[in-house]
Scaffold this motif. Structure first.
Motif, PDB file in Angstrom:
ATOM      1  N   ALA A  45       1.014  -0.935   0.215  1.00  0.00           N
ATOM      2  CA  ALA A  45       0.197   0.284  -0.244  1.00  0.00           C
ATOM      3  C   ALA A  45       1.023   1.072  -0.043  1.00  0.00           C
ATOM      4  N   ASP A  46       2.152   1.070   0.655  1.00  0.00           N
ATOM      5  CA  ASP A  46       3.076   2.342   0.181  1.00  0.00           C
ATOM      6  C   ASP A  46       3.824   2.529  -0.867  1.00  0.00           C
ATOM      7  N   SER A  47       4.130   3.534  -1.169  1.00  0.00           N
ATOM      8  CA  SER A  47       4.361   3.797  -3.273  1.00  0.00           C
ATOM      9  C   SER A  47       6.104   3.824  -2.258  1.00  0.00           C
ATOM     10  N   SER A  48       6.295   3.562  -1.558  1.00  0.00           N
ATOM     11  CA  SER A  48       8.200   3.287  -1.411  1.00  0.00           C
ATOM     12  C   SER A  48       8.463   2.151  -1.126  1.00  0.00           C
ATOM     13  N   THR A  49       7.618   1.149  -1.252  1.00  0.00           N
ATOM     14  CA  THR A  49       7.976  -0.378  -0.733  1.00  0.00           C
ATOM     15  C   THR A  49       6.977  -1.488  -1.669  1.00  0.00           C
ATOM     16  N   SER A  50       5.902  -0.292  -2.338  1.00  0.00           N
ATOM     17  CA  SER A  50       5.346  -1.206  -3.094  1.00  0.00           C
ATOM     18  C   SER A  50       5.875  -2.375  -4.467  1.00  0.00           C
ATOM     19  N   SER A  51       6.622  -1.988  -4.550  1.00  0.00           N
ATOM     20  CA  SER A  51       7.487  -3.058  -6.240  1.00  0.00           C
ATOM     21  C   SER A  51       8.996  -3.432  -5.730  1.00  0.00           C
ATOM     22  N   ILE A  52       8.756  -3.834  -3.803  1.00  0.00           N
ATOM     23  CA  ILE A  52       9.693  -4.879  -3.519  1.00  0.00           C
ATOM     24  C   ILE A  52       8.659  -6.111  -3.530  1.00  0.00           C
ATOM     25  N   PRO A  53       9.365  -7.159  -4.715  1.00  0.00           N
ATOM     26  CA  PRO A  53       8.838  -8.122  -4.321  1.00  0.00           C
ATOM     27  C   PRO A  53       9.499  -9.111  -3.341  1.00  0.00           C
ATOM     28  N   ILE A  54       7.551  -9.770  -2.601  1.00  0.00           N
ATOM     29  CA  ILE A  54       7.519 -10.489  -1.253  1.00  0.00           C
ATOM     30  C   ILE A  54       7.235 -12.492  -1.925  1.00  0.00           C
ATOM     31  N   ILE A  55       8.267 -13.143  -1.518  1.00  0.00           N
ATOM     32  CA  ILE A  55       7.605 -14.748  -1.619  1.00  0.00           C
ATOM     33  C   ILE A  55       7.376 -15.011  -0.331  1.00  0.00           C
ATOM     34  N   MET A  56       6.350 -15.014   0.570  1.00  0.00           N
ATOM     35  CA  MET A  56       6.153 -15.961   1.869  1.00  0.00           C
ATOM     36  C   MET A  56       6.566 -17.393   1.538  1.00  0.00           C
ATOM     37  N   VAL A  57       7.112 -17.551   2.241  1.00  0.00           N
ATOM     38  CA  VAL A  57       7.809 -18.696   2.914  1.00  0.00           C
ATOM     39  C   VAL A  57       7.232 -19.046   4.140  1.00  0.00           C
ATOM     40  N   THR A  58       6.039 -20.113   4.524  1.00  0.00           N
ATOM     41  CA  THR A  58       5.004 -20.179   4.930  1.00  0.00           C
ATOM     42  C   THR A  58       5.606 -22.014   5.182  1.00  0.00           C
ATOM     43  N   SER A  59       4.812 -23.095   6.776  1.00  0.00           N
ATOM     44  CA  SER A  59       4.861 -24.305   6.775  1.00  0.00           C
ATOM     45  C   SER A  59       3.409 -24.406   6.038  1.00  0.00           C
ATOM     46  N   LEU A  60       2.488 -23.189   6.517  1.00  0.00           N
ATOM     47  CA  LEU A  60       0.712 -23.526   4.879  1.00  0.00           C
ATOM     48  C   LEU A  60       1.150 -24.236   4.314  1.00  0.00           C
ATOM     49  N   SER A  61       0.057 -24.548   3.273  1.00  0.00           N
ATOM     50  CA  SER A  61      -0.173 -25.607   2.536  1.00  0.00           C
ATOM     51  C   SER A  61      -1.510 -25.346   1.777  1.00  0.00           C
ATOM     52  N   ASP A  62      -1.918 -24.624   1.956  1.00  0.00           N
ATOM     53  CA  ASP A  62      -3.302 -25.280   1.315  1.00  0.00           C
ATOM     54  C   ASP A  62      -3.878 -24.313   0.781  1.00  0.00           C
ATOM     55  N   ARG A  63      -4.444 -24.455   0.408  1.00  0.00           N
ATOM     56  CA  ARG A  63      -4.710 -23.372  -1.438  1.00  0.00           C
ATOM     57  C   ARG A  63      -5.118 -21.913  -0.550  1.00  0.00           C
ATOM     58  N   ASP A  64      -6.298 -22.028   0.399  1.00  0.00           N
ATOM     59  CA  ASP A  64      -6.861 -20.690   1.294  1.00  0.00           C
ATOM     60  C   ASP A  64      -5.338 -19.761   1.862  1.00  0.00           C
ATOM     61  N   ALA A  65      -4.940 -20.249   2.368  1.00  0.00           N
ATOM     62  CA  ALA A  65      -3.531 -19.931   2.746  1.00  0.00           C
ATOM     63  C   ALA A  65      -2.324 -18.764   1.356  1.00  0.00           C
ATOM     64  N   ARG A  66      -2.382 -20.020   0.275  1.00  0.00           N
ATOM     65  CA  ARG A  66      -1.967 -19.151  -1.144  1.00  0.00           C
ATOM     66  C   ARG A  66      -2.666 -17.583  -1.415  1.00  0.00           C
ATOM     67  N   LEU A  67      -4.044 -18.277  -1.257  1.00  0.00           N
ATOM     68  CA  LEU A  67      -4.323 -17.203  -2.553  1.00  0.00           C
ATOM     69  C   LEU A  67      -4.973 -15.848  -1.075  1.00  0.00           C
ATOM     70  N   ALA A  68      -4.314 -15.887   0.274  1.00  0.00           N
ATOM     71  CA  ALA A  68      -4.875 -15.193   1.430  1.00  0.00           C
ATOM     72  C   ALA A  68      -3.308 -13.772   0.773  1.00  0.00           C
ATOM     73  N   ALA A  69      -1.886 -15.387   0.866  1.00  0.00           N
ATOM     74  CA  ALA A  69      -1.234 -14.521   0.538  1.00  0.00           C
ATOM     75  C   ALA A  69      -0.441 -13.614  -1.023  1.00  0.00           C
ATOM     76  N   LEU A  70      -0.865 -13.994  -1.762  1.00  0.00           N
ATOM     77  CA  LEU A  70      -1.143 -13.890  -3.212  1.00  0.00           C
ATOM     78  C   LEU A  70      -2.209 -12.366  -3.521  1.00  0.00           C
ATOM     79  N   ASP A  71      -3.336 -12.416  -2.025  1.00  0.00           N
ATOM     80  CA  ASP A  71      -4.523 -11.481  -2.082  1.00  0.00           C
ATOM     81  C   ASP A  71      -4.198 -10.111  -1.475  1.00  0.00           C
ATOM     82  N   ALA A  72      -2.563 -10.543  -0.455  1.00  0.00           N
ATOM     83  CA  ALA A  72      -2.553  -9.617   0.398  1.00  0.00           C
ATOM     84  C   ALA A  72      -0.675  -8.921  -0.189  1.00  0.00           C
ATOM     85  N   GLY A  73      -0.757  -9.605  -1.501  1.00  0.00           N
ATOM     86  CA  GLY A  73       0.509  -8.801  -3.165  1.00  0.00           C
ATOM     87  C   GLY A  73       1.702  -9.223  -2.816  1.00  0.00           C
ATOM     88  N   ALA A  74       1.454 -10.442  -2.473  1.00  0.00           N
ATOM     89  CA  ALA A  74       2.848 -11.473  -2.702  1.00  0.00           C
ATOM     90  C   ALA A  74       3.201 -12.194  -3.876  1.00  0.00           C
TER      91      ALA A  74
END
Length: 132
Positions: free
Chosen positions: A74-103
């Motif tokens: 949401a911040d223009s000064s950091t919005s272009s930094i790529p994010i890789i979510m790294v987690t023990s969660l492997s379900d579809r909902d976790a992946r979709l929530a990560a992508l929805d958050a901007g990862a």
């Protein structure tokens, strides 16, 4: 020296061992590695030295990975930094929530070294070639 030597990766995970494993996997590639134990520390680290990419755990006390990703995107000064979510969660909902958050990407622990390197390389490629 490769172009990766000047690129900075911020690892954000509340577990010391997880940060050390990721750091160990990335060190041979020549990246500059920064670490943070939680979302608040990550924001301070980013303010001090903006990373080229963030490896972000989802489940952390206080500000979780979803919230941190949302704040950064949401911040223009950091919005272009790529994010890789790294987690023990492997379900579809976790992946979709990560992508929805901007990862941009999602990795499941334990992390496969080759998959980690390839995803990082692909996300950093535009910066390597000066496209950003």
């Amino acid at each position: 020296m490769t172009s990766a030597a000047v690129q900075t990766i911020l690892i954000v995970d509340d577990q010391t061992q997880n940060r050390k494993v990721l750091e160990t996997l990335l060190w041979p590639e020549g990246y500059c590695i920064l670490t943070a134990a939680n979302g608040e520390d990550a924001l301070k680290a980013i303010a001090a030295h903006s990373p080229d990419l963030i490896l972000l755990d989802i489940m952390m006390p206080g500000m979780d990975g979803y919230e941190l990703a949302t704040v950064l995107k949401a911040d223009s000064s950091t919005s272009s930094i790529p994010i890789i979510m790294v987690t023990s969660l492997s379900d579809r909902d976790a992946r979709l929530a990560a992508l929805d958050a901007g990862a941009e990407e999602f990795l499941t622990k334990p992390v496969d070294r080759k998959e980690l390197w390839l995803k990082i390389r692909n996300l950093l490629r535009p910066k390597t070639f000066g496209d950003l």
